[in-house]
Motif scaffolding. Structure first.
Motif, mmCIF file in Angstrom:
data_model
loop_
_atom_site.group_PDB
_atom_site.id
_atom_site.type_symbol
_atom_site.label_atom_id
_atom_site.label_comp_id
_atom_site.label_asym_id
_atom_site.label_seq_id
_atom_site.Cartn_x
_atom_site.Cartn_y
_atom_site.Cartn_z
ATOM 1 N N THR A 108 -132.265 30.396 30.523
ATOM 2 C CA THR A 108 -133.317 29.272 31.390
ATOM 3 C C THR A 108 -133.562 28.163 30.144
ATOM 4 O OG1 THR A 108 -134.420 31.238 32.189
ATOM 5 C CG2 THR A 108 -135.331 29.352 31.809
ATOM 6 N N ALA A 109 -133.731 29.103 29.290
ATOM 7 C CA ALA A 109 -133.253 27.854 27.889
ATOM 8 C C ALA A 109 -132.450 27.532 27.904
ATOM 9 C CB ALA A 109 -133.730 28.633 26.671
ATOM 10 N N THR A 110 -130.977 27.606 28.350
ATOM 11 C CA THR A 110 -129.723 26.793 28.141
ATOM 12 C C THR A 110 -130.326 25.575 29.634
ATOM 13 O OG1 THR A 110 -128.032 28.238 27.643
ATOM 14 C CG2 THR A 110 -127.429 26.212 28.853
ATOM 15 N N ASN A 111 -131.036 26.154 30.752
ATOM 16 C CA ASN A 111 -130.888 24.654 31.685
ATOM 17 C C ASN A 111 -131.735 24.038 31.839
ATOM 18 O OD1 ASN A 111 -129.030 26.352 33.266
ATOM 19 N ND2 ASN A 111 -130.578 27.611 34.403
ATOM 20 N N VAL A 112 -132.738 24.743 31.004
ATOM 21 C CA VAL A 112 -133.634 23.836 30.389
ATOM 22 C C VAL A 112 -133.628 22.962 30.146
ATOM 23 C CG1 VAL A 112 -136.159 23.372 29.780
ATOM 24 C CG2 VAL A 112 -135.867 25.237 31.375
ATOM 25 N N ARG A 113 -132.515 23.061 28.700
ATOM 26 C CA ARG A 113 -132.744 22.224 27.420
ATOM 27 C C ARG A 113 -131.487 21.091 28.058
ATOM 28 N NH1 ARG A 113 -129.597 26.015 24.798
ATOM 29 N NH2 ARG A 113 -132.049 26.565 23.594
ATOM 30 N N THR A 114 -130.816 21.995 28.970
ATOM 31 C CA THR A 114 -129.487 21.034 29.830
ATOM 32 C C THR A 114 -130.522 20.081 30.828
ATOM 33 O OG1 THR A 114 -127.588 22.063 29.660
ATOM 34 C CG2 THR A 114 -127.927 20.490 31.502
ATOM 35 N N ALA A 115 -131.023 20.605 31.893
ATOM 36 C CA ALA A 115 -131.505 19.193 32.110
ATOM 37 C C ALA A 115 -132.868 17.869 31.362
ATOM 38 C CB ALA A 115 -132.879 20.462 33.042
ATOM 39 N N VAL A 116 -133.345 18.670 30.609
ATOM 40 C CA VAL A 116 -134.161 17.942 29.413
ATOM 41 C C VAL A 116 -133.333 17.054 28.808
ATOM 42 C CG1 VAL A 116 -135.353 17.455 27.402
ATOM 43 C CG2 VAL A 116 -136.456 19.421 29.416
ATOM 44 N N SER A 117 -132.083 16.555 28.304
ATOM 45 C CA SER A 117 -131.228 15.938 27.328
ATOM 46 C C SER A 117 -130.568 15.126 28.503
ATOM 47 C CB SER A 117 -130.215 17.673 26.565
ATOM 48 O OG SER A 117 -129.397 18.048 27.672
ATOM 49 N N ARG A 118 -130.165 15.987 29.411
ATOM 50 C CA ARG A 118 -129.502 14.488 30.253
ATOM 51 C C ARG A 118 -130.952 13.495 31.591
ATOM 52 N NH1 ARG A 118 -125.588 18.954 34.069
ATOM 53 N NH2 ARG A 118 -124.320 19.127 31.796
ATOM 54 N N ASN A 119 -131.648 13.956 31.089
ATOM 55 C CA ASN A 119 -132.835 12.720 31.908
ATOM 56 C C ASN A 119 -133.581 12.455 31.354
ATOM 57 O OD1 ASN A 119 -132.002 13.542 35.007
ATOM 58 N ND2 ASN A 119 -131.895 15.688 33.790
ATOM 59 N N GLY A 120 -133.374 12.260 29.629
ATOM 60 C CA GLY A 120 -134.572 10.778 29.064
ATOM 61 C C GLY A 120 -134.993 11.914 28.550
ATOM 62 N N GLY A 121 -135.105 12.849 28.084
ATOM 63 C CA GLY A 121 -136.117 13.630 27.371
ATOM 64 C C GLY A 121 -135.586 14.146 25.899
ATOM 65 N N ASN A 122 -136.956 15.080 25.096
ATOM 66 C CA ASN A 122 -136.404 16.235 24.411
ATOM 67 C C ASN A 122 -137.004 17.251 23.624
ATOM 68 O OD1 ASN A 122 -134.167 13.693 22.361
ATOM 69 N ND2 ASN A 122 -136.174 12.221 22.883
ATOM 70 N N LEU A 123 -136.709 17.976 23.759
ATOM 71 C CA LEU A 123 -137.369 19.478 23.957
ATOM 72 C C LEU A 123 -138.038 19.515 22.219
ATOM 73 C CD1 LEU A 123 -135.300 21.960 25.068
ATOM 74 C CD2 LEU A 123 -137.848 21.270 25.598
ATOM 75 N N GLY A 124 -138.903 19.968 22.538
ATOM 76 C CA GLY A 124 -140.314 19.466 21.149
ATOM 77 C C GLY A 124 -140.250 21.450 20.821
ATOM 78 N N ALA A 125 -140.870 21.751 19.423
ATOM 79 C CA ALA A 125 -141.263 22.773 18.950
ATOM 80 C C ALA A 125 -142.450 23.185 19.689
ATOM 81 C CB ALA A 125 -141.065 23.166 17.612
ATOM 82 N N SER A 126 -142.992 24.671 19.560
ATOM 83 C CA SER A 126 -143.606 25.141 20.073
ATOM 84 C C SER A 126 -144.674 24.455 19.926
ATOM 85 C CB SER A 126 -144.059 26.539 20.021
ATOM 86 O OG SER A 126 -145.108 27.167 20.695
ATOM 87 N N GLY A 127 -146.140 24.147 20.218
ATOM 88 C CA GLY A 127 -146.995 23.303 19.368
ATOM 89 C C GLY A 127 -147.213 21.689 19.719
ATOM 90 N N SER A 128 -145.937 21.290 20.042
ATOM 91 C CA SER A 128 -145.519 19.658 19.213
ATOM 92 C C SER A 128 -146.049 19.273 20.858
ATOM 93 C CB SER A 128 -144.222 19.617 19.343
ATOM 94 O OG SER A 128 -143.734 20.425 20.442
ATOM 95 N N VAL A 129 -146.790 19.601 21.747
ATOM 96 C CA VAL A 129 -147.461 18.824 23.326
ATOM 97 C C VAL A 129 -148.530 19.509 23.056
ATOM 98 C CG1 VAL A 129 -146.446 18.869 25.530
ATOM 99 C CG2 VAL A 129 -144.608 17.929 23.651
ATOM 100 N N SER A 130 -148.533 20.835 23.487
ATOM 101 C CA SER A 130 -149.400 22.038 24.228
ATOM 102 C C SER A 130 -151.064 21.153 23.450
ATOM 103 C CB SER A 130 -149.179 23.596 23.969
ATOM 104 O OG SER A 130 -148.980 23.264 22.701
ATOM 105 N N HIS A 131 -150.920 20.504 22.281
ATOM 106 C CA HIS A 131 -152.732 20.454 21.143
ATOM 107 C C HIS A 131 -153.116 19.228 22.153
ATOM 108 C CE1 HIS A 131 -150.544 16.824 19.221
ATOM 109 N NE2 HIS A 131 -149.643 17.097 19.959
ATOM 110 N N GLY A 132 -151.898 18.781 22.871
ATOM 111 C CA GLY A 132 -152.659 16.954 23.378
ATOM 112 C C GLY A 132 -153.549 18.050 24.665
ATOM 113 N N PHE A 133 -153.326 18.810 24.975
ATOM 114 C CA PHE A 133 -153.623 19.881 26.704
ATOM 115 C C PHE A 133 -155.236 20.353 26.237
ATOM 116 C CE2 PHE A 133 -149.850 17.502 26.917
ATOM 117 C CZ PHE A 133 -149.371 17.651 28.665
ATOM 118 N N GLU A 134 -155.865 21.082 27.194
ATOM 119 C CA GLU A 134 -156.102 22.099 27.066
ATOM 120 C C GLU A 134 -156.247 22.792 28.068
ATOM 121 O OE1 GLU A 134 -161.847 23.260 27.195
ATOM 122 O OE2 GLU A 134 -160.577 20.499 27.140
#
Length: 246
Positions: A108-134
């Motif tokens: 799963t990690a490999t598939n997610v990382r590949t999908a993100v990197s091939r489509n203009g995204g960057n994976l962040g560390a845990s908490g890097s995004v979720s702090h902006g959500f409830e």
């Protein structure tokens, strides 16, 4: 078109529902099995399972499939899935939360990382995004149940915390621990909900340009095409005039 609505209107416009139906049933079945294993295999006694069954039923999943998914949790040879969350920065400064159920974290990690990197995204560390959500409960109704005023009044009376109504339908947000009480109260007024689930509500929305929107939707499609990915939440807002061009 807002991120937390899972671009439902785009699926309708592009006719992608039939293509995604088989994958959708697989994801729904997996969620039902996991929910049943984590608690009692009785929707009346298991809030997460009850929500999963409602969502599956509203998604058109046959009753036999739902029953099989519940019974699968009682077997000794059923797969052991674990919940893994990924956080991602997408095109245009958008934040995405990717929820998965997997029996193989490396795959799963490999598939997610590949999908993100091939489509203009960057994976962040845990908490890097979720702090902006409830983390909240989300109850969805189709537009046909009533106008915004009717739904707002019903939601207010039921104890909901927020309501967002559009031409596509109504999204009613609740505290996590009050989700099912609110859902029961709403059902008496509005009928059975279209969906009941735990969700990530963004604090601030990011308006996405046409170029970024096209890239973003490719990224979300690539993620959701993966069987292990259950849901992609985001804080993106695509204006209607941009959406019409995609």
């Amino acid at each position: 078109m807002a991120g937390h609505s899972k671009f439902k209107n785009i699926m309708h416009r592009k006719g992608a529902q039939d293509k995604k139906r088989s994958s959708l049933f697989s994801k729904l079945s997996r969620e039902i099995t996991v929910a049943a294993k984590m608690g009692l295999p009785d929707p009346a006694m298991n809030a997460r399972l009850r929500a999963a069954v409602v969502t599956a039923r509203q998604g058109g999943m046959p009753k036999d499939n739902i029953d099989r998914a519940i019974k699968k949790a009682e077997g000794t040879e059923s797969e052991n899935y674990e919940e893994v969350r990924y956080e991602c920065f997408g095109p245009g400064g958008v934040s995405l939360i990717i929820e998965s159920l997997t029996d193989n974290r490396n795959r799963t990690a490999t598939n997610v990382r590949t999908a993100v990197s091939r489509n203009g995204g960057n994976l962040g560390a845990s908490g890097s995004v979720s702090h902006g959500f409830e983390r909240m409960g989300l109850i969805s109704y189709p537009a046909k149940v009533g106008d915004a005023d009717k739904v707002f009044e019903a939601a207010l009376e039921a104890g909901a915390e927020d309501v967002q109504s559009t031409d596509d339908g109504h999204e009613i947000w609740t505290a996590v621990d009050g989700m099912h009480d609110v859902a029961k109260a709403l059902e008496k007024v509005l009928g059975e909900a279209e969906g009941i689930k735990l969700a990530w509500k963004p604090g601030l929305m990011v308006t996405v340009s046409e170029d970024d929107a096209a890239q973003l939707l490719k990224l979300i499609d690539a993620l959701e095409d993966d069987d292990d990915v259950q849901t992609v939440w985001g804080n993106y807002d695509v204006p209607e005039d941009v959406l019409a061009k995609l």
